[in-house]
Scaffold this active site. Sequence first.
Site, PDB file in Angstrom:
ATOM      1  N   MET A   1       0.840  -1.336  -0.127  1.00  0.00           N
ATOM      2  CA  MET A   1       0.017  -0.039   0.083  1.00  0.00           C
ATOM      3  C   MET A   1       0.960   1.306   0.049  1.00  0.00           C
ATOM      4  SD  MET A   1      -3.449  -1.156   2.084  1.00  0.00           S
ATOM      5  CE  MET A   1      -2.617  -0.457   3.701  1.00  0.00           C
ATOM      6  N   GLY A   2       2.035   1.251  -0.274  1.00  0.00           N
ATOM      7  CA  GLY A   2       2.799   2.381  -0.388  1.00  0.00           C
ATOM      8  C   GLY A   2       3.428   2.682   1.061  1.00  0.00           C
TER       9      GLY A   2
ATOM     10  N   LEU B   1       6.610   3.294   1.806  1.00  0.00           N
ATOM     11  CA  LEU B   1       7.633   2.095   1.716  1.00  0.00           C
ATOM     12  C   LEU B   1       8.603   2.318   3.066  1.00  0.00           C
ATOM     13  CD1 LEU B   1       8.390   1.665  -2.092  1.00  0.00           C
ATOM     14  CD2 LEU B   1       6.748   0.506  -0.645  1.00  0.00           C
TER      15      LEU B   1
ATOM     16  N   HIS C   1       9.212  -3.413   3.292  1.00  0.00           N
ATOM     17  CA  HIS C   1       8.937  -3.482   2.101  1.00  0.00           C
ATOM     18  C   HIS C   1      10.186  -3.775   1.057  1.00  0.00           C
ATOM     19  CE1 HIS C   1       5.575  -0.428   3.243  1.00  0.00           C
ATOM     20  NE2 HIS C   1       4.848  -1.687   2.847  1.00  0.00           N
TER      21      HIS C   1
ATOM     22  N   GLN D   1       5.901 -11.470   7.231  1.00  0.00           N
ATOM     23  CA  GLN D   1       5.571 -12.377   8.442  1.00  0.00           C
ATOM     24  C   GLN D   1       4.826 -11.029   9.264  1.00  0.00           C
ATOM     25  OE1 GLN D   1       8.328 -14.582  10.848  1.00  0.00           O
ATOM     26  NE2 GLN D   1       6.840 -14.211  12.387  1.00  0.00           N
TER      27      GLN D   1
ATOM     28  N   SER E   1       4.179   1.098   8.074  1.00  0.00           N
ATOM     29  CA  SER E   1       3.689   2.483   7.703  1.00  0.00           C
ATOM     30  C   SER E   1       2.812   3.154   8.693  1.00  0.00           C
ATOM     31  CB  SER E   1       2.950   2.141   6.328  1.00  0.00           C
ATOM     32  OG  SER E   1       3.486   1.698   5.319  1.00  0.00           O
TER      33      SER E   1
HETATM   34  P1  AMP Z   1       1.501  -3.015   3.389  1.00  0.00           P
HETATM   35  O1  AMP Z   1       2.151  -1.986   2.509  1.00  0.00           O
HETATM   36  O2  AMP Z   1       1.177  -2.661   4.748  1.00  0.00           O
HETATM   37  O3  AMP Z   1       0.174  -3.524   3.008  1.00  0.00           O
HETATM   38  O4  AMP Z   1       2.706  -4.179   3.370  1.00  0.00           O
HETATM   39  C1  AMP Z   1       2.879  -4.740   2.231  1.00  0.00           C
HETATM   40  C2  AMP Z   1       3.752  -5.897   2.558  1.00  0.00           C
HETATM   41  O5  AMP Z   1       4.807  -5.716   3.221  1.00  0.00           O
HETATM   42  C3  AMP Z   1       2.964  -6.911   3.420  1.00  0.00           C
HETATM   43  O6  AMP Z   1       3.189  -8.180   2.765  1.00  0.00           O
HETATM   44  C4  AMP Z   1       3.589  -7.081   4.516  1.00  0.00           C
HETATM   45  O7  AMP Z   1       3.369  -8.080   5.467  1.00  0.00           O
HETATM   46  C5  AMP Z   1       4.968  -6.529   4.227  1.00  0.00           C
HETATM   47  N1  AMP Z   1       5.684  -5.743   5.533  1.00  0.00           N
HETATM   48  C6  AMP Z   1       5.172  -4.779   6.117  1.00  0.00           C
HETATM   49  N2  AMP Z   1       5.754  -4.489   7.553  1.00  0.00           N
HETATM   50  C7  AMP Z   1       6.781  -5.277   7.306  1.00  0.00           C
HETATM   51  C8  AMP Z   1       8.020  -5.559   8.207  1.00  0.00           C
HETATM   52  N3  AMP Z   1       8.121  -4.763   9.279  1.00  0.00           N
HETATM   53  N4  AMP Z   1       8.664  -6.526   7.926  1.00  0.00           N
HETATM   54  C9  AMP Z   1       8.483  -7.590   6.795  1.00  0.00           C
HETATM   55  N5  AMP Z   1       7.471  -7.226   6.058  1.00  0.00           N
HETATM   56  C10 AMP Z   1       6.754  -6.245   6.052  1.00  0.00           C
END
Ligand code: AMP
Length: 284
Positions: free
Chosen positions: A32-33, A35, A39, A150, A188
Amino acid sequence: MGMKIITQIRQMQAESNKLRHQGKKIGFVPTMGALHEGHLSLIRQARLENDVVVMSIFVNPIQFGPEEDYQTYPRDFSRDEELAKDGGVEIIFYPAVEEMYPQELLTFVNVERLTDGLCGKFRPDHFRGVTTVVAKLFNIVKPHRTYFGQKDYQQAVVIKHMIEDLNFDIELVIVPIVRDSDGLALSSRNTYLSQKERASALVLSKSLQQAKELLDSGERHSKNVISRMNDLIKGEKLARVQYIEIVDSQTLEPVEIVEKEVLIALAVIIGKTRLIDNMVLKYN
Ligand code: AMP
């Protein structure tokens, strides 16, 4: 070759068809950006295992509840673009909401049971929104492999089940949680935290660390572990526990006695910000 930014579904599908025709393996990282290093770690893993990395940036309205932060969710495309380019992304898929949802959506993907507990209990319809958009993205990006963090453990398990149930020909790779040096899991949503809240937010990872120490020293009753975690978090006045659960790492069903592989997962509200964290542990 420069990084491409694609906003049209038809164009993304054509690009993926071309890449597949050339025999290239496509690794896909949905986001969802806003970053951060979490990410970027998914991108790095995808780069290692594929010829081309596609990252999507889409703040998906149908996975937010009416009282949630869809409107205020952090959006900074030019910053994301730079980070993605430096991270080695070949294509950013960046559709508008009207591109993804041009008409009333009547078709949803719903993974049952696995979405009932943990976050699903407090975010009704959230996972339905996630699985529906991810299924759409799979049909648009046509990846060989896809990378999930995870950090959102339940989401990863739910997507894995969807892939199997619906026979998507895609390999799911789960990437470990990336944390700040003090233990806070990157998110984020950490940008919402004031300095004081940021300090309070350390209770999530601290409580997981404490749980691990208890289990390492022989405790096996989930009830006792959860109660100690609750006590620790009660000490932070800005923090309010939404849930703490110890579940089977595959079925996500609560376990009373810790044996085999378990997930310890929690959601805590710090001020107005809802944060999650988890740890997977294995005992005999
Ligand atoms: P989001 O942009 O929050 O939807 O996350 C996109 C992807 O990044 C998802 O698969 C999340 O699980 C992963 N993600 C978000 N935060 C972390 C983190 N701290 N460590 C590893 N992966 C993450």
